[in-house]
Write a protein that holds these residues in place. Structure first.
Motif, PDB file in Angstrom:
ATOM      1  N   ARG A  66       0.963  -1.266  -0.213  1.00 53.56           N
ATOM      2  CA  ARG A  66       0.237   0.014   0.179  1.00 53.56           C
ATOM      3  C   ARG A  66       0.506   0.830   0.262  1.00 53.56           C
ATOM      4  O   ARG A  66       0.021   2.417  -0.535  1.00 53.56           O
ATOM      5  CB  ARG A  66      -1.024  -0.126   1.321  1.00 53.56           C
ATOM      6  N   GLN A  67       1.785   1.105   0.073  1.00 54.22           N
ATOM      7  CA  GLN A  67       3.002   2.379   0.478  1.00 54.22           C
ATOM      8  C   GLN A  67       3.922   2.531  -1.395  1.00 54.22           C
ATOM      9  O   GLN A  67       4.105   3.413  -1.514  1.00 54.22           O
ATOM     10  CB  GLN A  67       5.145   1.693   1.073  1.00 54.22           C
ATOM     11  N   TYR A  68       3.246   1.402  -2.544  1.00 53.62           N
ATOM     12  CA  TYR A  68       3.711   2.089  -3.776  1.00 53.62           C
ATOM     13  C   TYR A  68       2.316   2.980  -4.713  1.00 53.62           C
ATOM     14  O   TYR A  68       1.309   1.982  -4.378  1.00 53.62           O
ATOM     15  CB  TYR A  68       3.922   0.794  -3.851  1.00 53.62           C
ATOM     16  N   ARG A  69       2.880   3.044  -5.597  1.00 53.15           N
ATOM     17  CA  ARG A  69       1.610   3.439  -6.041  1.00 53.15           C
ATOM     18  C   ARG A  69       1.747   2.966  -7.806  1.00 53.15           C
ATOM     19  O   ARG A  69       3.474   3.006  -8.635  1.00 53.15           O
ATOM     20  CB  ARG A  69       1.040   4.935  -6.921  1.00 53.15           C
ATOM     21  N   VAL A  70       0.815   1.445  -7.855  1.00 56.43           N
ATOM     22  CA  VAL A  70       1.828   0.885  -9.508  1.00 56.43           C
ATOM     23  C   VAL A  70       0.428   0.543 -10.385  1.00 56.43           C
ATOM     24  O   VAL A  70      -0.472   1.199  -9.815  1.00 56.43           O
ATOM     25  CB  VAL A  70       2.356  -0.441  -8.711  1.00 56.43           C
ATOM     26  N   SER A  71       0.343   0.567 -11.591  1.00 58.07           N
ATOM     27  CA  SER A  71      -0.266   0.812 -12.412  1.00 58.07           C
ATOM     28  C   SER A  71      -1.388  -1.006 -12.361  1.00 58.07           C
ATOM     29  O   SER A  71      -0.474  -1.897 -12.048  1.00 58.07           O
ATOM     30  CB  SER A  71      -0.405   0.933 -13.622  1.00 58.07           C
ATOM     31  N   ASP A  72      -2.331  -0.581 -12.595  1.00 56.83           N
ATOM     32  CA  ASP A  72      -4.052  -2.168 -11.720  1.00 56.83           C
ATOM     33  C   ASP A  72      -4.056  -3.002 -13.559  1.00 56.83           C
ATOM     34  O   ASP A  72      -4.407  -3.978 -13.544  1.00 56.83           O
ATOM     35  CB  ASP A  72      -4.885  -1.977 -11.139  1.00 56.83           C
ATOM     36  N   ASP A  73      -3.012  -2.276 -14.475  1.00 55.67           N
ATOM     37  CA  ASP A  73      -3.384  -2.611 -15.532  1.00 55.67           C
ATOM     38  C   ASP A  73      -2.625  -4.406 -15.852  1.00 55.67           C
ATOM     39  O   ASP A  73      -3.098  -4.813 -17.589  1.00 55.67           O
ATOM     40  CB  ASP A  73      -3.012  -1.863 -16.606  1.00 55.67           C
ATOM     41  N   PHE A  74      -0.785  -4.357 -15.322  1.00 57.48           N
ATOM     42  CA  PHE A  74      -0.879  -5.318 -15.565  1.00 57.48           C
ATOM     43  C   PHE A  74       0.342  -5.835 -14.355  1.00 57.48           C
ATOM     44  O   PHE A  74       0.307  -4.806 -13.418  1.00 57.48           O
ATOM     45  CB  PHE A  74       0.297  -5.218 -16.680  1.00 57.48           C
ATOM     46  N   VAL A  75       0.851  -7.401 -14.257  1.00 59.03           N
ATOM     47  CA  VAL A  75       1.646  -7.335 -13.409  1.00 59.03           C
ATOM     48  C   VAL A  75       2.734  -6.995 -13.420  1.00 59.03           C
ATOM     49  O   VAL A  75       3.924  -7.513 -14.648  1.00 59.03           O
ATOM     50  CB  VAL A  75       1.950  -8.755 -13.053  1.00 59.03           C
ATOM     51  N   ASN A  76       3.592  -6.067 -12.605  1.00 56.93           N
ATOM     52  CA  ASN A  76       4.811  -5.179 -13.256  1.00 56.93           C
ATOM     53  C   ASN A  76       5.636  -6.588 -12.550  1.00 56.93           C
ATOM     54  O   ASN A  76       6.123  -6.296 -11.509  1.00 56.93           O
ATOM     55  CB  ASN A  76       4.778  -4.163 -13.071  1.00 56.93           C
ATOM     56  N   LEU A  77       6.300  -7.036 -13.200  1.00 59.40           N
ATOM     57  CA  LEU A  77       7.665  -8.513 -12.999  1.00 59.40           C
ATOM     58  C   LEU A  77       9.115  -7.762 -14.212  1.00 59.40           C
ATOM     59  O   LEU A  77       9.863  -8.655 -14.173  1.00 59.40           O
ATOM     60  CB  LEU A  77       7.780  -9.927 -13.411  1.00 59.40           C
ATOM     61  N   GLU A  78       8.899  -6.641 -13.869  1.00 60.09           N
ATOM     62  CA  GLU A  78      10.173  -6.129 -14.787  1.00 60.09           C
ATOM     63  C   GLU A  78      10.588  -4.868 -13.620  1.00 60.09           C
ATOM     64  O   GLU A  78      10.433  -3.714 -14.083  1.00 60.09           O
ATOM     65  CB  GLU A  78      10.184  -5.406 -16.255  1.00 60.09           C
ATOM     66  N   ASN A  79      11.509  -5.326 -12.621  1.00 62.22           N
ATOM     67  CA  ASN A  79      11.311  -4.072 -11.449  1.00 62.22           C
ATOM     68  C   ASN A  79      13.148  -3.742 -11.408  1.00 62.22           C
ATOM     69  O   ASN A  79      13.866  -3.499 -10.864  1.00 62.22           O
ATOM     70  CB  ASN A  79      10.853  -4.263 -10.705  1.00 62.22           C
ATOM     71  N   GLY A  80      13.873  -4.903 -12.408  1.00 64.95           N
ATOM     72  CA  GLY A  80      15.197  -4.698 -12.371  1.00 64.95           C
ATOM     73  C   GLY A  80      15.963  -3.159 -13.149  1.00 64.95           C
ATOM     74  O   GLY A  80      17.046  -2.614 -12.741  1.00 64.95           O
ATOM     75  N   TYR A  81      14.954  -2.667 -14.164  1.00 67.94           N
ATOM     76  CA  TYR A  81      15.324  -1.123 -14.278  1.00 67.94           C
ATOM     77  C   TYR A  81      15.292  -0.528 -13.756  1.00 67.94           C
ATOM     78  O   TYR A  81      16.808   0.077 -13.239  1.00 67.94           O
ATOM     79  CB  TYR A  81      13.912  -0.979 -15.428  1.00 67.94           C
ATOM     80  N   TYR A  82      14.730  -0.212 -12.854  1.00 69.95           N
ATOM     81  CA  TYR A  82      14.472   0.495 -11.299  1.00 69.95           C
ATOM     82  C   TYR A  82      13.451   0.418 -10.689  1.00 69.95           C
ATOM     83  O   TYR A  82      12.501  -0.189 -11.270  1.00 69.95           O
ATOM     84  CB  TYR A  82      15.045   2.099 -12.178  1.00 69.95           C
ATOM     85  N   GLY A  83      13.673   0.616  -9.172  1.00 61.68           N
ATOM     86  CA  GLY A  83      12.921   0.452  -8.533  1.00 61.68           C
ATOM     87  C   GLY A  83      11.804   1.808  -7.933  1.00 61.68           C
ATOM     88  O   GLY A  83      12.752   2.576  -7.600  1.00 61.68           O
ATOM     89  N   ILE A  84      10.570   1.765  -8.605  1.00 58.57           N
ATOM     90  CA  ILE A  84       9.989   2.896  -8.386  1.00 58.57           C
ATOM     91  C   ILE A  84       9.707   3.284  -6.807  1.00 58.57           C
ATOM     92  O   ILE A  84       9.886   2.862  -6.176  1.00 58.57           O
ATOM     93  CB  ILE A  84       8.036   2.576  -8.673  1.00 58.57           C
ATOM     94  N   MET A  85       9.507   4.510  -6.363  1.00 60.60           N
ATOM     95  CA  MET A  85       9.608   5.219  -5.252  1.00 60.60           C
ATOM     96  C   MET A  85       8.401   4.476  -4.174  1.00 60.60           C
ATOM     97  O   MET A  85       7.089   4.695  -4.682  1.00 60.60           O
ATOM     98  CB  MET A  85       9.898   6.439  -5.252  1.00 60.60           C
ATOM     99  N   PRO A  86       8.573   4.352  -3.162  1.00 57.72           N
ATOM    100  CA  PRO A  86       7.433   4.049  -2.554  1.00 57.72           C
ATOM    101  C   PRO A  86       6.766   5.898  -1.714  1.00 57.72           C
ATOM    102  O   PRO A  86       7.430   6.529  -2.315  1.00 57.72           O
ATOM    103  CB  PRO A  86       7.890   3.553  -1.155  1.00 57.72           C
ATOM    104  N   GLU A  87       5.783   5.531  -2.004  1.00 54.26           N
ATOM    105  CA  GLU A  87       5.368   7.358  -1.794  1.00 54.26           C
ATOM    106  C   GLU A  87       5.265   7.601  -0.255  1.00 54.26           C
ATOM    107  O   GLU A  87       5.611   9.698  -1.082  1.00 54.26           O
ATOM    108  CB  GLU A  87       3.770   6.414  -0.869  1.00 54.26           C
TER     109      GLU A  87
END
Length: 446
Positions: A66-87
Motif C-alpha cells: 500500500r506504500q506504492y502507487r502501481v498500475s493495475d493494468d498489468f502485473v509488473n515483474l520487470e522491476n530490475g530496470y529501476y525500483g519505483i519510489m514508495p509513497e
C-alpha cells in the motif's frame, strides 16, 4: 485460452487462477492487489521473528504494497530496470522538486552542499565505509564508467577482463580501454548451470590463462540472470595475482544484506534508484582511501582537491532534487531492514521457481544454491534461444496473461526472459506467473 488485453490485473488473477497452484496461508486472495498507494503509516518489520518468517507474512506485505502507487493494468515483474519510489519517498521528491524550483540558485549556492554532504555521510554509514570513500553520482552506470575510465594503473600490453553476464555499459567501457590505455580485452563465460564452484573455477581458470590481466570487472548480481557471485573469494584470488577488481553492486545493494567489507574490494559502484527506491538519477562510487590516487580526477576536475574522492565525479549542474530525497529512501529501507527485504525477495523468487523447476521444457538459468540469487531470475523455454523467440515470449506473457517481463540477450547459451518481482509484488502474482510459464511451456516447448 485467449484473454483480452483490456482486463485489469485483478481480473487476470481471477481468470487465470486455474493456472496457479492453490494458495494457502495469510492473505492469499486477489484483494491483496487493491488499495495500493494509500496514505498509511510506513510499516515496520515486526520484532521477535526471523526475516524468513516476515517474508511469508502476506498481511504484512500487503501493508508494504500500500506504500506504492502501481498500475493495475498489468502485473509488473520487470522491476530490475529501476525500483519505483514508495509513497513517502515520492512525496519527499515532490517537495524537493518544488523547493528547488522555488529557491533556485539560492538553494544551490547556500545550503545544498551541506545537505548533500549529510546524504553522503548517511550512505557511507549504511554501506559501512568512511564518508571520504564515497562520491555521489547520477546512477550506477555513471559510477561504473567513471571508475573504469579513470583507473590509471594500466600500461600498454596489460589486459582487462569481464564476463558475458556483466552489464553492457561496463563491457563497452572496458572495450574502450583498448583505445584509451592500449590494453588487451579478455572475456570469460559464466558456465551454465552456474554453481558456486563452477563460477569460482571459471574465474580461477581465466585469471590463470591470462596473466597480463590487471583489472577485472565483476558483477555482484548481474542484470541478466540475477546470479550472485562469490565476490569476496574472487576478489581474493584476483588480488593474489595483482589484479584489481571493480565490483558492480548496482543491483545488489538494497536488495541483499551486505556491507562493503563483505565484498573485500577496493572499488565499487552502486545504484540508489534500483533497490533502495530513491529517485532516478542517484548512485555512488566507492574507492578505498588508500587507493584514491589510482583513479584520475574526472576530466582534470579542480572543483575539489585531488585527494577528495568527489574530484572523481564531475557532471556540471544537475537536478539536485533526487539527491535531497535519498534520506527519505534510506528511512524507508531502514524501517524494513536489509535482511527482511532480502528474505522477502528471495521468497517471491522461490515461490514461482519451485512451481516450474520440474517442467520439462523450462530452463531456469539462475541457480538454486543458497546465497547465489535474490529476486532476479531468468528462464528459457527449451529450444527458444533467439532474441526473437524470447521477445515473443515476453509479448505472449503481456498480451495473454498481462504479465510484464523483459527479454535479455548476451548469454552464450542463448537469450532468455528475465523476471524481477519487487517489494510490492504479492504471492498471488508470482503464482500467476508460474501458471503462465507452465502453460507457455506446454504450448511453445519444442
Amino acid at each position: 485460452m485467449n484473454v483480452s488485453g483490456s482486463l485489469s490485473r485483478r481480473r487476470m488473477v481471477a481468470v487465470l487462477g486455474a493456472l496457479a497452484v492453490p494458495l494457502t496461508g495469510r492473505g492469499g486472495d486477489a484483494s491483496a492487489l487493491a488499495g495500493r498507494g494509500n496514505d498509511t503509516p510506513v510499516p515496520v518489520a515486526p520484532a521477535g521473528v526471523t526475516p524468513e518468517q516476515v517474508a511469508r507474512d502476506e498481511g504484512f506485505w500487503r501493508s508494504v504494497a500500500r506504500q506504492y502507487r502501481v498500475s493495475d493494468d498489468f502485473v509488473n515483474l520487470e522491476n530490475g530496470y529501476y525500483g519505483i519510489m514508495p509513497e513517502p519517498v515520492r512525496l519527499a521528491y515532490h517537495r524537493a522538486t518544488d523547493r528547488l524550483n522555488e529557491y533556485s540558485s539560492h538553494l544551490l549556492r547556500t545550503t545544498y552542499k551541506d545537505e548533500a554532504e549529510q546524504v553522503r555521510r548517511r550512505v557511507a554509514a549504511v554501506v559501512g565505509v568512511e564518508p571520504g570513500e564515497i562520491a555521489l553520482t547520477r546512477g550506477g552506470t555513471e559510477a561504473l564508467q567513471l571508475l573504469i575510465a579513470g583507473y590509471r594503473r594500466l600500461r600498454p600490453g596489460d589486459a582487462v577482463m569481464y564476463a558475458d553476464l556483466d552489464y553492457h555499459s561496463g563491457r563497452y567501457a572496458m572495450n574502450w580501454l583498448r583505445q584509451r590505455r592500449g590494453v588487451q580485452v579478455e572475456r570469460l563465460t559464466i558456465p551454465e548451470p552456474a554453481t558456486r564452484q563452477a563460477v569460482l573455477d571459471a574465474y580461477a581458470t581465466a585469471l590463470k590463462e591470462h596473466p597480463r590481466v590487471r583489472l577485472l570487472l565483476l558483477s555482484h548480481m548481474n542484470n541478466i540472470t540475477g546470479l550472485v557471485t562469490p565476490v569476496e573469494r574472487i576478489v581474493a584470488m584476483a588480488r593474489e595475482r595483482g589484479v584489481d577488481v571493480i565490483v558492480d553492486a548496482a543491483h545488489s545493494w538494497g536488495h541483499l544484506d551486505f556491507t562493503m567489507a563483505d565484498l573485500g574490494a577496493d572499488f565499487g559502484v552502486f545504484s540508489l534508484h534500483k533497490w533502495v527506491g530513491a529517485p532516478l538519477g542517484t548512485g555512488f562510487i566507492h574507492i578505498r582511501a588508500s587507493r584514491l590516487a589510482d583513479v584520475e580526477p574526472a576530466f582534470c576536475d579542480e572543483s575539489y582537491p585531488a585527494d577528495d574522492i568527489r574530484s572523481r565525479v564531475h557532471c556540471g549542474t544537475q537536478d539536485v532534487a533526487p539527491v535531497l530525497t535519498v534520506g527519505a529512501a534510506l528511512d524507508f529501507h531502514d524501517r524494513l531492514g536489509a535482511a527482511v527485504k532480502q528474505a522477502r525477495l528471495r521468497f517471491l523468487r522461490d515461490r514461482w521457481v519451485s512451481q516450474v523447476l520440474e517442467v520439462p521444457n523450462v530452463e531456469v538459468l539462475t541457480p538454486e544454491e543458497d546465497g547465489m540469487y535474490g529476486a532476479i531470475t531468468a528462464f528459457r523455454i527449451a529450444g527458444r534461444t533467439s532474441e526473437a523467440d524470447n521477445a515473443a515470449i515476453t509479448t505472449e506473457l503481456m498480451d495473454r496473461y498481462r504479465i510484464f517481463t523483459v527479454r535479455r540477450g548476451g548469454l552464450v547459451g542463448g537469450a532468455c526472459v528475465r523476471v524481477t518481482p519487487a517489494l510490492f509484488t504479492s504471492r498471488d502474482e508470482v503464482d500467476l506467473l508460474a501458471g503462465a510459464v507452465r502453460d507457455l511451456a506446454r504450448r511453445m516447448g519444442s
